[in-house]
Design a protein around this motif. Structure first.
Motif, PDB file in Angstrom:
ATOM      1  N   ILE A 119       0.841  -1.199   0.000  1.00 55.82           N
ATOM      2  CA  ILE A 119       0.000   0.000   0.000  1.00 55.82           C
ATOM      3  C   ILE A 119       0.874   1.246   0.000  1.00 55.82           C
ATOM      4  O   ILE A 119       0.638   2.186  -0.765  1.00 55.82           O
ATOM      5  CB  ILE A 119      -0.959  -0.013   1.220  1.00 55.82           C
ATOM      6  N   HIS A 120       1.880   1.258   0.833  1.00 54.18           N
ATOM      7  CA  HIS A 120       2.790   2.406   0.919  1.00 54.18           C
ATOM      8  C   HIS A 120       3.454   2.668  -0.433  1.00 54.18           C
ATOM      9  O   HIS A 120       3.499   3.810  -0.919  1.00 54.18           O
ATOM     10  CB  HIS A 120       3.837   2.151   2.001  1.00 54.18           C
ATOM     11  N   ASP A 121       3.955   1.615  -1.069  1.00 50.29           N
ATOM     12  CA  ASP A 121       4.607   1.759  -2.372  1.00 50.29           C
ATOM     13  C   ASP A 121       3.628   2.270  -3.422  1.00 50.29           C
ATOM     14  O   ASP A 121       3.962   3.131  -4.232  1.00 50.29           O
ATOM     15  CB  ASP A 121       5.223   0.431  -2.825  1.00 50.29           C
ATOM     16  N   ARG A 122       2.410   1.744  -3.401  1.00 48.90           N
ATOM     17  CA  ARG A 122       1.391   2.176  -4.372  1.00 48.90           C
ATOM     18  C   ARG A 122       1.060   3.649  -4.168  1.00 48.90           C
ATOM     19  O   ARG A 122       0.961   4.410  -5.128  1.00 48.90           O
ATOM     20  CB  ARG A 122       0.149   1.303  -4.205  1.00 48.90           C
ATOM     21  N   LEU A 123       0.897   4.070  -2.914  1.00 52.54           N
ATOM     22  CA  LEU A 123       0.589   5.473  -2.639  1.00 52.54           C
ATOM     23  C   LEU A 123       1.758   6.377  -3.011  1.00 52.54           C
ATOM     24  O   LEU A 123       1.552   7.488  -3.503  1.00 52.54           O
ATOM     25  CB  LEU A 123       0.188   5.659  -1.176  1.00 52.54           C
ATOM     26  N   ASN A 124       2.977   5.920  -2.782  1.00 55.91           N
ATOM     27  CA  ASN A 124       4.151   6.713  -3.180  1.00 55.91           C
ATOM     28  C   ASN A 124       4.208   6.885  -4.698  1.00 55.91           C
ATOM     29  O   ASN A 124       4.493   7.976  -5.193  1.00 55.91           O
ATOM     30  CB  ASN A 124       5.446   6.080  -2.682  1.00 55.91           C
ATOM     31  N   ARG A 125       3.940   5.793  -5.439  1.00 57.61           N
ATOM     32  CA  ARG A 125       3.924   5.903  -6.902  1.00 57.61           C
ATOM     33  C   ARG A 125       2.837   6.876  -7.358  1.00 57.61           C
ATOM     34  O   ARG A 125       3.052   7.686  -8.253  1.00 57.61           O
ATOM     35  CB  ARG A 125       3.701   4.530  -7.547  1.00 57.61           C
ATOM     36  N   PHE A 126       1.672   6.794  -6.712  1.00 55.16           N
ATOM     37  CA  PHE A 126       0.569   7.699  -7.039  1.00 55.16           C
ATOM     38  C   PHE A 126       0.967   9.146  -6.763  1.00 55.16           C
ATOM     39  O   PHE A 126       0.732  10.029  -7.590  1.00 55.16           O
ATOM     40  CB  PHE A 126      -0.673   7.322  -6.225  1.00 55.16           C
ATOM     41  N   ALA A 127       1.594   9.384  -5.614  1.00 53.25           N
ATOM     42  CA  ALA A 127       2.018  10.747  -5.263  1.00 53.25           C
ATOM     43  C   ALA A 127       3.061  11.256  -6.254  1.00 53.25           C
ATOM     44  O   ALA A 127       3.003  12.417  -6.682  1.00 53.25           O
ATOM     45  CB  ALA A 127       2.562  10.777  -3.834  1.00 53.25           C
ATOM     46  N   GLU A 128       4.001  10.397  -6.624  1.00 55.76           N
ATOM     47  CA  GLU A 128       5.030  10.801  -7.597  1.00 55.76           C
ATOM     48  C   GLU A 128       4.409  11.088  -8.958  1.00 55.76           C
ATOM     49  O   GLU A 128       4.755  12.086  -9.608  1.00 55.76           O
ATOM     50  CB  GLU A 128       6.096   9.701  -7.723  1.00 55.76           C
ATOM     51  N   ASP A 129       3.480  10.237  -9.396  1.00 52.29           N
ATOM     52  CA  ASP A 129       2.808  10.461 -10.674  1.00 52.29           C
ATOM     53  C   ASP A 129       1.984  11.742 -10.642  1.00 52.29           C
ATOM     54  O   ASP A 129       1.970  12.512 -11.606  1.00 52.29           O
ATOM     55  CB  ASP A 129       1.908   9.277 -11.037  1.00 52.29           C
ATOM     56  N   SER A 130       1.303  11.989  -9.531  1.00 50.02           N
ATOM     57  CA  SER A 130       0.495  13.203  -9.386  1.00 50.02           C
ATOM     58  C   SER A 130       1.371  14.437  -9.416  1.00 50.02           C
ATOM     59  O   SER A 130       1.037  15.436 -10.060  1.00 50.02           O
ATOM     60  CB  SER A 130      -0.303  13.171  -8.077  1.00 50.02           C
ATOM     61  N   GLU A 131       2.505  14.379  -8.737  1.00 51.00           N
ATOM     62  CA  GLU A 131       3.426  15.516  -8.708  1.00 51.00           C
ATOM     63  C   GLU A 131       3.998  15.766 -10.103  1.00 51.00           C
ATOM     64  O   GLU A 131       4.099  16.917 -10.553  1.00 51.00           O
ATOM     65  CB  GLU A 131       4.554  15.271  -7.710  1.00 51.00           C
ATOM     66  N   ALA A 132       4.347  14.710 -10.823  1.00 48.47           N
ATOM     67  CA  ALA A 132       4.875  14.861 -12.183  1.00 48.47           C
ATOM     68  C   ALA A 132       3.812  15.473 -13.087  1.00 48.47           C
ATOM     69  O   ALA A 132       4.113  16.354 -13.905  1.00 48.47           O
ATOM     70  CB  ALA A 132       5.329  13.505 -12.726  1.00 48.47           C
ATOM     71  N   ALA A 133       2.566  15.041 -12.941  1.00 51.14           N
ATOM     72  CA  ALA A 133       1.482  15.600 -13.758  1.00 51.14           C
ATOM     73  C   ALA A 133       1.262  17.071 -13.429  1.00 51.14           C
ATOM     74  O   ALA A 133       1.051  17.886 -14.330  1.00 51.14           O
ATOM     75  CB  ALA A 133       0.197  14.803 -13.535  1.00 51.14           C
ATOM     76  N   ARG A 134       1.329  17.428 -12.150  1.00 48.82           N
ATOM     77  CA  ARG A 134       1.171  18.839 -11.760  1.00 48.82           C
ATOM     78  C   ARG A 134       2.295  19.680 -12.346  1.00 48.82           C
ATOM     79  O   ARG A 134       2.058  20.777 -12.843  1.00 48.82           O
ATOM     80  CB  ARG A 134       1.140  18.973 -10.233  1.00 48.82           C
ATOM     81  N   ARG A 135       3.513  19.168 -12.280  1.00 48.97           N
ATOM     82  CA  ARG A 135       4.649  19.910 -12.841  1.00 48.97           C
ATOM     83  C   ARG A 135       4.490  20.071 -14.343  1.00 48.97           C
ATOM     84  O   ARG A 135       4.709  21.154 -14.895  1.00 48.97           O
ATOM     85  CB  ARG A 135       5.965  19.197 -12.519  1.00 48.97           C
ATOM     86  N   GLN A 136       4.093  18.995 -15.012  1.00 50.74           N
ATOM     87  CA  GLN A 136       3.924  19.052 -16.463  1.00 50.74           C
ATOM     88  C   GLN A 136       2.802  20.021 -16.821  1.00 50.74           C
ATOM     89  O   GLN A 136       2.940  20.822 -17.733  1.00 50.74           O
ATOM     90  CB  GLN A 136       3.623  17.657 -17.014  1.00 50.74           C
ATOM     91  N   HIS A 137       1.712  19.980 -16.095  1.00 50.79           N
ATOM     92  CA  HIS A 137       0.591  20.887 -16.341  1.00 50.79           C
ATOM     93  C   HIS A 137       1.021  22.329 -16.063  1.00 50.79           C
ATOM     94  O   HIS A 137       0.670  23.228 -16.830  1.00 50.79           O
ATOM     95  CB  HIS A 137      -0.607  20.510 -15.464  1.00 50.79           C
TER      96      HIS A 137
END
Length: 185
Positions: free
Chosen positions: A158-176
Motif C-alpha cells: 500500500i505504501h509503495d502504491r501510494l508513493n507511486r501515485f504521489a510521484e505520478d500526481s506531482e509529475a502531472a502537476r509539474r507538467q501541467h
C-alpha cells in the motif's frame, strides 16, 4: 528429548514463561501471542534431543520477545514517518482534500486487489474487522509471526502504491504547470 517431552515441559513452565514475557513486553496480550508462537515452533520440531529443555524454552521466549519489541519499534517508526509525510488537512482546500482522499482510497483498494489472497484476507481481518492477530493466525492456519509478516508486506504494498501515485500526481502537476507557463507567454 522428543518434542512430546518438550511440550510437557512447556506446559509445566507456561505460567513462569508468561510472567517473564509480560515483564519483557509490558502486556499480557503480546506475551500470550509469543507463547502461541513458541507452541507452534515446538510443534514443528522433530525428535531432536535437547540437553536442557527448560533453558531452551526460556531462550526461545527471550528471543521471540526481543523480535516482537524490535518489530513493534519499527512499526511505530514506520507509522510516524507515514503520518509525517502526509499533507496536513489544514494545508489543503476542502475540495482538493476530498479529491485527494478519494484518489488515495482508490489506490489503497487497487493495492489490496493486487495482493495475494491470504495477504488481503489478513489485512481486511486486522484493519476492517479489527480481529486479533491470533484470530487471523487461526483462521489462516499460520503462526502469529506469519500474520505479522503478511501485514508488514501488505502495508509495504500500500505504501509503495501510494508513493507511486504521489510521484505520478506531482509529475502531472509539474507538467501541467509547465504547459500553463508556455501558454501564458
Amino acid at each position: 528429548m522428543a518434542d512430546g517431552g518438550l511440550k510437557a515441559i512447556f506446559l509445566a513452565q507456561r505460567p513462569t514463561l508468561l510472567r517473564l514475557l509480560v515483564a519483557r513486553l509490558g502486556n499480557r496480550e503480546d506475551a500470550e501471542d509469543v507463547l502461541q508462537d513458541m507452541w507452534l515452533r515446538i510443534d514443528r520440531l522433530t525428535d531432536q534431543p535437547v540437553a536442557q529443555p527448560a533453558a531452551f524454552l526460556y531462550r526461545i521466549a527471550a528471543n521471540l520477545a526481543t523480535d516482537r519489541r524490535i518489530a513493534t519499534g519499527r512499526r511505530g517508526a514506520r507509522d510516524a514517518v507515514w503520518v509525517d509525510s502526509q499533507p496536513h488537512a489544514d494545508e489543503l482546500p476542502d475540495a482538493e482534500r476530498r479529491l485527494m482522499a478519494q484518489h488515495q482510497w482508490q489506490q489503497v483498494e487497487g493495492a489490496i486487489a493486487d495482493m495475494p489472497e491470504r495477504m488481503a484476507i489478513a489485512l481486511r481481518m486486522f484493519r476492517l474487522e479489527e480481529q486479533s492477530q491470533r484470530a487471523i493466525a487461526e483462521h489462516l492456519g499460520i503462526s502469529i509471526s506469519g500474520v505479522e509478516k503478511l501485514l508488514q508486506r501488505a502495508y509495504r504494498k500500500i505504501h509503495d502504491r501510494l508513493n507511486r501515485f504521489a510521484e505520478d500526481s506531482e509529475a502531472a502537476r509539474r507538467q501541467h504547470g509547465e504547459r500553463g507557463t508556455d501558454r501564458a507567454r
